[in-house]
Every structure is written in structure tokens, then in C-alpha cells.
Design a protein around this motif. Structure first.
Motif, short mmCIF file in Angstrom:
data_model
loop_
_atom_site.label_atom_id
_atom_site.label_comp_id
_atom_site.label_asym_id
_atom_site.label_seq_id
_atom_site.Cartn_x
_atom_site.Cartn_y
_atom_site.Cartn_z
N ASN A 32 -8.44 -20.05 23.56
CA ASN A 32 -8.67 -19.25 22.83
C ASN A 32 -9.51 -19.86 21.61
N ARG B 113 0.94 -16.61 30.15
CA ARG B 113 -0.40 -16.84 29.33
C ARG B 113 -0.14 -18.60 29.50
N ALA C 123 -9.08 -12.13 22.67
CA ALA C 123 -8.76 -12.99 21.81
C ALA C 123 -7.16 -12.68 21.40
#
Length: 167
Positions: free
Chosen positions: A35, A26, A66
Motif C-alpha cells: 500500500n 490481502r 490502494a
């Protein structure tokens, strides 16, 4: 793999756990604003023209992407706040235990609303016949019934009548 090579280059220990690998990937491949954008989309999510089922799936998708884990009561409040007012107003009066119960109630209320609007449309189509034409046709049929001789349907023959001009 590039991630593995970079870790060796920086003399970082190898990744042993799935969550660590996911976090490293990520950080490497997902932009920092991702995000924030997801959270904004989630906060602005409204049902509008979606069905309750579609709205639920979209909300779940945003929450999953999220990585949001929150109290069930907060998720319920979030779900309710994005519902169309017509559904929300009816559902808030009904008892429910959890989010699944709430969703089932919302689906039932949505189906009731759809039935009412479709039956209202059917009634409006059947009542769309202009009243003036209806009254006009009704008066024409009454006039025709007045014009028909009273002896129609009886087996009595009456001779034709002559006027003064015929003689």
C-alpha cells in the motif's frame, strides 16, 4: 484451502462476507509495504509522455488498487497536479462540473495542442527549402527571361546579323 485450514487451526469463525474474505487474503498474500508503494506511485504520478486518457487510467488503477476513497475535489486536484503544464494552464481557465467534465476538457485541449504542433511541423517542412537556393533559382529564371529575344512569339522573321569578321 490453506486459509480455511489455518482458521480452523486457530479456532477462528468461518468467513461469511466477501469483504472479510478479501481482507484476510490481502493480509495473507500481499506484503505490508504494498500500500505504501502504491501511495508513493500515486503521489508521484505525472502525465509526461502519456495521453490524457492513459494518465487518467493509470491514476484510476492506482486509486483502485490502494482502495482510496476521497472527496471528488481532492481527486480533481490530484488529477490536475499531474497534468502537463501546457494542458493544465489552459484547462484551469475553463469551467467544469466534475472529474469527467475536466477529463473531457483535457482531451479537447490535448487534441488542439496536437493539431497545432502537427500543422507547425508541416509548415516547417514546407519552409525548410533553403532561402539562398530559392533566391538563386529566382535570379537564374530572371536572367533567362532577359536572355530570350523580344521577337519570340511574334511571326516576324529577322535575318541573321553578320559581324565584321564574317566578311
Amino acid at each position: 484451502m490453506a486459509l480455511e485450514r489455518d482458521r480452523r487451526l486457530h479456532k477462528d469463525p468461518p468467513i461469511e462476507y466477501w469483504n472479510d474474505l478479501r481482507g484476510a487474503l490481502r493480509r495473507r498474500h500481499i506484503p505490508s509495504y504494498y500500500n505504501r508503494e502504491l501511495m508513493d506511485k500515486l503521489h508521484r504520478l505525472q502525465q509526461k509522455t502519456m495521453s490524457v486518457e492513459e494518465y487518467k487510467h493509470k491514476m484510476e488503477l492506482y486509486m483502485m488498487k490502494a482502495s482510496i476513497r476521497e472527496f471528488k475535489s481532492i481527486t480533481i486536484a490530484r488529477f490536475l497536479s499531474g497534468l502537463n503544464l501546457e494542458i493544465r494552464d489552459k484547462v484551469e481557465l475553463l469551467p467544469y462540473q466534475d472529474l469527467n467534465d475536466l477529463i473531457q476538457l483535457c482531451i479537447k485541449v490535448e487534441q488542439q495542442i496536437l493539431r497545432k504542433t502537427s500543422s507547425h511541423r508541416e509548415n516547417s517542412y514546407s519552409n525548410s527549402y533553403p532561402k539562398e537556393e530559392y533566391k538563386r533559382e529566382e535570379s537564374v529564371s530572371k536572367e533567362k527571361s532577359r536572355e530570350t529575344p523580344k521577337h519570340v512569339g511574334k511571326d516576324v522573321l529577322t535575318p541573321p546579323t553578320r559581324s565584321r569578321d564574317d566578311t
